[in-house]
Design a protein around this motif. Structure first.
Motif, short mmCIF file in Angstrom:
data_model
loop_
_atom_site.label_atom_id
_atom_site.label_comp_id
_atom_site.label_asym_id
_atom_site.label_seq_id
_atom_site.Cartn_x
_atom_site.Cartn_y
_atom_site.Cartn_z
N ALA A 229 66.54 4.45 -3.37
CA ALA A 229 66.32 3.12 -2.79
C ALA A 229 65.37 2.33 -3.69
O ALA A 229 65.57 1.12 -3.92
N ASP A 230 64.36 2.98 -4.24
CA ASP A 230 63.44 2.31 -5.17
C ASP A 230 64.16 1.93 -6.46
O ASP A 230 63.93 0.85 -7.02
N LEU A 231 65.03 2.82 -6.94
CA LEU A 231 65.80 2.52 -8.15
C LEU A 231 66.65 1.28 -7.92
O LEU A 231 66.71 0.37 -8.76
N ARG A 232 67.32 1.24 -6.77
CA ARG A 232 68.13 0.07 -6.42
C ARG A 232 67.28 -1.20 -6.40
O ARG A 232 67.69 -2.25 -6.92
N ASP A 233 66.09 -1.12 -5.80
CA ASP A 233 65.24 -2.30 -5.70
C ASP A 233 64.80 -2.80 -7.07
O ASP A 233 64.73 -4.01 -7.32
N GLY A 234 64.50 -1.87 -7.97
CA GLY A 234 64.13 -2.26 -9.33
C GLY A 234 65.29 -2.92 -10.05
O GLY A 234 65.12 -3.91 -10.77
N ALA A 235 66.49 -2.40 -9.83
CA ALA A 235 67.68 -2.99 -10.44
C ALA A 235 67.96 -4.36 -9.86
O ALA A 235 68.30 -5.31 -10.58
N ALA A 236 67.81 -4.50 -8.54
CA ALA A 236 68.09 -5.78 -7.88
C ALA A 236 67.13 -6.87 -8.36
O ALA A 236 67.54 -8.01 -8.59
N ALA A 237 65.86 -6.50 -8.52
CA ALA A 237 64.88 -7.49 -9.00
C ALA A 237 65.22 -7.94 -10.42
O ALA A 237 65.15 -9.13 -10.74
N ALA A 238 65.60 -6.98 -11.28
CA ALA A 238 65.96 -7.33 -12.66
C ALA A 238 67.22 -8.17 -12.69
O ALA A 238 67.34 -9.10 -13.50
N ALA A 239 68.17 -7.86 -11.81
CA ALA A 239 69.42 -8.62 -11.76
C ALA A 239 69.16 -10.07 -11.35
O ALA A 239 69.75 -11.00 -11.91
N ARG A 240 68.28 -10.26 -10.37
CA ARG A 240 67.96 -11.63 -9.95
C ARG A 240 67.35 -12.42 -11.11
O ARG A 240 67.69 -13.58 -11.33
N SER A 241 66.46 -11.77 -11.84
CA SER A 241 65.81 -12.45 -12.97
C SER A 241 66.80 -12.78 -14.08
O SER A 241 66.67 -13.80 -14.76
N ALA A 242 67.80 -11.91 -14.24
CA ALA A 242 68.76 -12.08 -15.34
C ALA A 242 69.97 -12.92 -14.93
O ALA A 242 70.82 -13.22 -15.78
N GLY A 243 70.07 -13.30 -13.66
CA GLY A 243 71.21 -14.07 -13.21
C GLY A 243 72.48 -13.25 -13.08
O GLY A 243 73.59 -13.77 -13.25
N ILE A 244 72.32 -11.98 -12.79
CA ILE A 244 73.46 -11.07 -12.63
C ILE A 244 73.79 -10.90 -11.16
O ILE A 244 72.91 -10.77 -10.32
N ASP A 245 75.09 -10.91 -10.84
CA ASP A 245 75.56 -10.62 -9.49
C ASP A 245 75.72 -9.11 -9.38
O ASP A 245 76.70 -8.54 -9.86
N LEU A 246 74.74 -8.44 -8.77
CA LEU A 246 74.73 -6.98 -8.71
C LEU A 246 75.38 -6.50 -7.41
O LEU A 246 74.91 -6.80 -6.32
N ALA A 247 76.46 -5.74 -7.56
CA ALA A 247 77.13 -5.13 -6.41
C ALA A 247 76.74 -3.66 -6.34
O ALA A 247 77.00 -2.90 -7.28
N VAL A 248 76.08 -3.26 -5.26
CA VAL A 248 75.60 -1.89 -5.11
C VAL A 248 76.51 -1.12 -4.16
O VAL A 248 76.79 -1.59 -3.05
N VAL A 249 76.95 0.05 -4.61
CA VAL A 249 77.77 0.92 -3.76
C VAL A 249 77.09 2.28 -3.65
O VAL A 249 76.43 2.74 -4.59
N ASN A 250 77.25 2.93 -2.51
CA ASN A 250 76.56 4.17 -2.18
C ASN A 250 77.60 5.26 -1.94
O ASN A 250 78.40 5.17 -1.00
N ALA A 251 77.58 6.31 -2.76
CA ALA A 251 78.57 7.39 -2.63
C ALA A 251 78.22 8.38 -1.53
O ALA A 251 79.03 9.26 -1.23
N GLN A 252 77.04 8.29 -0.97
CA GLN A 252 76.58 9.20 0.08
C GLN A 252 76.71 10.66 -0.35
O GLN A 252 77.13 11.52 0.42
N ASP A 253 76.36 10.90 -1.61
CA ASP A 253 76.37 12.25 -2.19
C ASP A 253 77.75 12.90 -2.19
O ASP A 253 77.86 14.13 -2.20
N ASN A 254 78.80 12.10 -2.23
CA ASN A 254 80.17 12.61 -2.24
C ASN A 254 80.86 12.20 -3.54
O ASN A 254 81.10 11.01 -3.76
#
Length: 314
Positions: free
Chosen positions: A47-72
């Motif tokens: 969750a922290d990794l995602r948050d760090g990526a989301a913050a960087a994406a906002r700064s860079a103007g990237i549309d970040l789509a996050v998907v969760n495999a639920q360990d599968n």
């Protein structure tokens, strides 16, 4: 605490899904699309990794789509097959299983889409960039710390991470490599607990019964270290030293309380940030850095307050 772990994880997962949905709404159509495929959001580290990526994406103007495999791994394969055809300009993957990730990676790479791996590598596939903590060094640091805590002599149990994950292999390899320098230290039990707190509680309970002389535990992540601490009860941190790996909030609290003797702290937000920076390079047509290593820190009661303060500043 342990009995509520699944409910806590569910809450984190739902919160993570909500956060991703909100981030997607804010950035939709505002920039190039990048998919971030995570192994799980049940573990606070990711969750922290995602948050760090989301913050960087906002700064860079990237549309970040996050998907969760639920360990599968099969979920992740389907998600990356979708990413290969949904207009993603780059894909960041945190593999559920490094061995099983090969078909998923191939699905993306065959479409000519730049692939970035974060935290875990991909067996038999070389992504455009691999961003990870220095897990081998972290394993060495854990062995060094246990040698100091035990005075160079003692019996150790190891709680291994998910089989097939590169982090599991590297954290184990670094630990055993350094342990060879301390012949008085002996691994008397080693078993996977799948990076999971409840699995670790069960495994540790069985280990203690089979090898009652255990004096220390090295867990490949904090979740397993915390599960081991519950299994050991009042012995945790006193009669039995416990070292985790990640540096998450619960683990840092346990270090302060003396339940854990230490943790090898990563910087998950920085891992996410670096992964997005590589994705931005890919989108801009710039060459990617083949490898980005993020340093780890040994955290004990001696420096935990300083580490927490620095983490808040960043």
């Amino acid at each position: 605490m342990v009995h509520s772990t699944r409910r806590t994880f569910l809450g984190l997962t739902l919160a993570g899904i909500t956060g991703v949905a909100l981030a997607g709404c804010a950035s939709r159509d505002s920039g190039p699309k990048v998919t971030l495929a995570l192994s799980t959001l049940s573990n606070p580290f990711f969750a922290d990794l995602r948050d760090g990526a989301a913050a960087a994406a906002r700064s860079a103007g990237i549309d970040l789509a996050v998907v969760n495999a639920q360990d599968n791994p099969e979920n992740q394969l389907d998600q990356l097959r979708t990413a290969a055809v949904n207009g993603s300009r780059a894909v960041i993957v945190n593999p559920v299983d490094s061995d099983a990730a090969k078909p998923a990676a191939t699905a993306v790479m065959d479409q000519g889409i730049p692939l970035i791996a974060v935290d875990r590598g991909i067996t038999d596939r070389t992504p455009g960039s691999f961003i990870a903590s220095d897990n081998v060094a972290g394993g060495r640091q854990a062995a060094t710390l246990l040698a100091e805590l035990l005075g160079g002599t003692g019996k150790i149990a190891v709680l291994e991470g998910q089989p097939g994950a590169s982090a599991t292999r590297d954290r184990g390899a670094g630990f055993l490599e350094e342990l060879r320098k301390h012949p008085g230290l002996e691994v008397v039990a080693s078993q996977t607990a799948n990076f999971d707190r409840e699995d670790a509680l069960d495994v540790m309970t069985n280990m203690v019964q089979a090898a009652p002389g255990i004096q220390a535990v090295y867990a490949h992540n904090d979740e397993m270290a915390l599960g081991a601490a519950v299994a050991l009860g009042s012995r945790a941190g006193k009669d039995v030293k416990i070292i985790g790996f990640d540096g998450g909030g619960d683990a840092l609290d346990a270090v302060k309380a003396g339940t854990l003797s230490g943790t090898i702290a990563q910087s998950p937000r920085e891992l996410g940030r670096q992964a997005v920076l590589q994705a931005l390079r890919a989108v801009q047509g710039q060459p990617l850095q083949p490898s980005v290593r993020v340093s780890v820190t040994t955290v004990t009661s001696k420096n935990v307050d300083e580490f927490v303060a620095k983490s808040k500043e960043s």
